[in-house]
Design a protein around this motif. Structure first.
Motif, PDB file in Angstrom:
ATOM      1  N   ALA A   1     -14.456 -34.812  -8.559  1.00 58.83           N
ATOM      2  CA  ALA A   1     -13.563 -35.698  -9.310  1.00 58.83           C
ATOM      3  C   ALA A   1     -13.100 -36.863  -8.438  1.00 58.83           C
ATOM      4  CB  ALA A   1     -12.358 -34.920  -9.841  1.00 58.83           C
ATOM      5  N   LEU A   2     -12.752 -36.583  -7.188  1.00 56.58           N
ATOM      6  CA  LEU A   2     -12.333 -37.648  -6.279  1.00 56.58           C
ATOM      7  C   LEU A   2     -13.493 -38.581  -5.958  1.00 56.58           C
ATOM      8  CD1 LEU A   2     -10.002 -35.624  -3.903  1.00 56.58           C
ATOM      9  CD2 LEU A   2      -9.315 -37.382  -5.559  1.00 56.58           C
TER      10      LEU A   2
ATOM     11  N   ALA B   1     -10.977 -40.537   3.861  1.00 55.72           N
ATOM     12  CA  ALA B   1     -12.354 -40.051   3.800  1.00 55.72           C
ATOM     13  C   ALA B   1     -13.166 -40.927   2.856  1.00 55.72           C
ATOM     14  CB  ALA B   1     -12.381 -38.603   3.336  1.00 55.72           C
ATOM     15  N   LYS B   2     -14.299 -41.384   3.331  1.00 56.30           N
ATOM     16  CA  LYS B   2     -15.193 -42.176   2.474  1.00 56.30           C
ATOM     17  C   LYS B   2     -15.923 -41.285   1.472  1.00 56.30           C
ATOM     18  CE  LYS B   2     -14.479 -46.032   4.668  1.00 56.30           C
ATOM     19  NZ  LYS B   2     -13.293 -46.686   4.296  1.00 56.30           N
ATOM     20  N   ASP B   3     -16.163 -40.047   1.870  1.00 59.99           N
ATOM     21  CA  ASP B   3     -16.873 -39.103   1.021  1.00 59.99           C
ATOM     22  C   ASP B   3     -16.006 -37.863   0.829  1.00 59.99           C
ATOM     23  OD1 ASP B   3     -18.545 -37.340  -0.253  1.00 59.99           O
ATOM     24  OD2 ASP B   3     -20.191 -37.525   1.185  1.00 59.99           O
ATOM     25  N   PRO B   4     -15.466 -37.663  -0.378  1.00 57.90           N
ATOM     26  CA  PRO B   4     -14.596 -36.504  -0.612  1.00 57.90           C
ATOM     27  C   PRO B   4     -15.266 -35.155  -0.341  1.00 57.90           C
ATOM     28  CG  PRO B   4     -14.352 -38.086  -2.365  1.00 57.90           C
ATOM     29  CD  PRO B   4     -15.513 -38.543  -1.536  1.00 57.90           C
ATOM     30  N   TYR B   5     -16.607 -35.152  -0.329  1.00 53.05           N
ATOM     31  CA  TYR B   5     -17.294 -33.902  -0.014  1.00 53.05           C
ATOM     32  C   TYR B   5     -17.156 -33.554   1.469  1.00 53.05           C
ATOM     33  CZ  TYR B   5     -19.280 -34.137  -4.677  1.00 53.05           C
ATOM     34  OH  TYR B   5     -19.429 -34.199  -6.042  1.00 53.05           O
TER      35      TYR B   5
ATOM     36  N   ALA C   1     -15.837 -43.946  -6.337  1.00 53.60           N
ATOM     37  CA  ALA C   1     -17.082 -44.694  -6.505  1.00 53.60           C
ATOM     38  C   ALA C   1     -16.803 -46.161  -6.821  1.00 53.60           C
ATOM     39  CB  ALA C   1     -17.929 -44.063  -7.610  1.00 53.60           C
ATOM     40  N   HIS C   2     -15.638 -46.436  -7.367  1.00 53.93           N
ATOM     41  CA  HIS C   2     -15.242 -47.818  -7.652  1.00 53.93           C
ATOM     42  C   HIS C   2     -14.747 -48.437  -6.350  1.00 53.93           C
ATOM     43  CE1 HIS C   2     -13.201 -51.286  -9.282  1.00 53.93           C
ATOM     44  NE2 HIS C   2     -13.851 -51.066 -10.404  1.00 53.93           N
ATOM     45  N   PRO C   3     -15.242 -49.618  -5.998  1.00 53.26           N
ATOM     46  CA  PRO C   3     -14.880 -50.206  -4.701  1.00 53.26           C
ATOM     47  C   PRO C   3     -13.397 -50.552  -4.534  1.00 53.26           C
ATOM     48  CG  PRO C   3     -16.150 -51.760  -6.021  1.00 53.26           C
ATOM     49  CD  PRO C   3     -16.166 -50.454  -6.748  1.00 53.26           C
ATOM     50  N   ASP C   4     -12.665 -50.707  -5.617  1.00 50.56           N
ATOM     51  CA  ASP C   4     -11.244 -51.077  -5.537  1.00 50.56           C
ATOM     52  C   ASP C   4     -10.313 -49.888  -5.719  1.00 50.56           C
ATOM     53  OD1 ASP C   4     -11.729 -53.774  -5.097  1.00 50.56           O
ATOM     54  OD2 ASP C   4     -11.860 -54.199  -7.239  1.00 50.56           O
TER      55      ASP C   4
ATOM     56  N   ASP D   1     -10.584 -32.511 -18.212  1.00 51.93           N
ATOM     57  CA  ASP D   1     -11.377 -32.952 -17.064  1.00 51.93           C
ATOM     58  C   ASP D   1     -12.108 -31.810 -16.367  1.00 51.93           C
ATOM     59  OD1 ASP D   1     -10.686 -35.599 -17.446  1.00 51.93           O
ATOM     60  OD2 ASP D   1      -9.033 -35.546 -16.004  1.00 51.93           O
ATOM     61  N   PHE D   2     -11.566 -30.611 -16.470  1.00 51.11           N
ATOM     62  CA  PHE D   2     -12.176 -29.452 -15.828  1.00 51.11           C
ATOM     63  C   PHE D   2     -12.495 -28.424 -16.904  1.00 51.11           C
ATOM     64  CE2 PHE D   2      -9.645 -31.505 -12.572  1.00 51.11           C
ATOM     65  CZ  PHE D   2     -10.532 -31.553 -11.511  1.00 51.11           C
ATOM     66  N   PRO D   3     -13.716 -27.841 -16.887  1.00 47.15           N
ATOM     67  CA  PRO D   3     -14.103 -26.912 -17.954  1.00 47.15           C
ATOM     68  C   PRO D   3     -13.213 -25.678 -18.052  1.00 47.15           C
ATOM     69  CG  PRO D   3     -15.914 -27.256 -16.383  1.00 47.15           C
ATOM     70  CD  PRO D   3     -14.757 -28.059 -15.912  1.00 47.15           C
ATOM     71  N   GLU D   4     -12.714 -25.193 -16.920  1.00 53.80           N
ATOM     72  CA  GLU D   4     -11.814 -24.042 -16.917  1.00 53.80           C
ATOM     73  C   GLU D   4     -10.544 -24.449 -16.168  1.00 53.80           C
ATOM     74  OE1 GLU D   4     -13.804 -20.006 -16.453  1.00 53.80           O
ATOM     75  OE2 GLU D   4     -15.244 -21.357 -15.476  1.00 53.80           O
ATOM     76  N   PRO D   5      -9.566 -25.023 -16.877  1.00 50.88           N
ATOM     77  CA  PRO D   5      -8.376 -25.560 -16.208  1.00 50.88           C
ATOM     78  C   PRO D   5      -7.585 -24.560 -15.385  1.00 50.88           C
ATOM     79  CG  PRO D   5      -8.343 -26.041 -18.566  1.00 50.88           C
ATOM     80  CD  PRO D   5      -9.535 -25.187 -18.308  1.00 50.88           C
ATOM     81  N   ASP D   6      -7.747 -23.280 -15.681  1.00 53.00           N
ATOM     82  CA  ASP D   6      -7.019 -22.271 -14.911  1.00 53.00           C
ATOM     83  C   ASP D   6      -7.857 -21.705 -13.763  1.00 53.00           C
ATOM     84  OD1 ASP D   6      -8.711 -21.128 -16.775  1.00 53.00           O
ATOM     85  OD2 ASP D   6      -7.415 -19.418 -17.170  1.00 53.00           O
ATOM     86  N   ARG D   7      -9.034 -22.309 -13.530  1.00 56.86           N
ATOM     87  CA  ARG D   7      -9.914 -21.864 -12.439  1.00 56.86           C
ATOM     88  C   ARG D   7     -10.579 -23.067 -11.774  1.00 56.86           C
ATOM     89  NH1 ARG D   7     -11.664 -17.804 -16.379  1.00 56.86           N
ATOM     90  NH2 ARG D   7     -10.562 -15.896 -15.900  1.00 56.86           N
TER      91      ARG D   7
END
Length: 170
Positions: free
Chosen positions: A53-54, A8-12, A59-62, A38-44
């Motif tokens: 996040a993906l 997928a080019k777009d994770p959304y 976003a980096h081409p490589d 990385d996530f404000p509520e790691p258990d949710r």
């Protein structure tokens, strides 16, 4: 174990079932998520957060996201970067390797790491680097057992978290 790139080019735009699997994988690793912040509520952790996040990673081409399956089930993922943003850094990077918590200690992480190493080795790359959060001694022990050696300590580029930079010659 079968490893395939996320196409997928777009994770959304990921199919719902795949995004659900990916969310489950991220959410299963509560301890790592607590360490990383990385996530404000790691258990949710929610699907839209995983997609974001993906998207940031891709976003980096490589960048490449690799999905590892065993018996049809998503058991791990790896995110690689063929060229680091710092032009002085000659090696590719393994940005993330995450195994579903239910599959820890079953060899999937070791096998996926070997797959990534073999992939870069086949492209005549001399080494592979990664960064381990200093507050994650289990990850440091894992990578050391796989032959990676500490080469530096510095904050990560995005969040400024203290990290141990490790390298393995290929």
């Amino acid at each position: 174990m079968i490893v395939e790139p996320l196409t997928a080019k777009d994770p959304y735009d990921l199919p719902g079932p795949l995004l659900t699997e990916l969310t489950g994988l991220y959410a299963s690793n509560v301890e790592f998520q607590q360490l990383s912040g990385d996530f404000p509520e790691p258990d949710r952790i929610r699907p839209e957060q995983v997609a974001a996040a993906l998207a940031d990673e891709l976003a980096h081409p490589d960048a490449e996201v690799l999905l590892a399956r065993s018996e049809g089930r998503l058991v791990a993922l790896a995110i690689t970067l063929a060229h680091h943003p710092d032009p002085a850094d000659p090696d590719p990077w393994l940005g993330l390797l995450m195994v579903h918590a239910d599959a820890h200690r079953a060899g999937f992480g070791r096998r996926l790491a070997r797959y990534v190493e073999d992939s870069f080795r086949s492209r005549d790359r001399a080494g592979l680097r990664l960064a381990v959060l200093e507050n994650n001694p289990r990850a440091f022990a894992f990578w050391t057992a796989l032959g990676y050696e500490e080469i530096a300590r510095r904050p990560d580029r995005v969040h400024g978290r203290p990290c141990v930079v490790m390298r393995k010659a290929l």
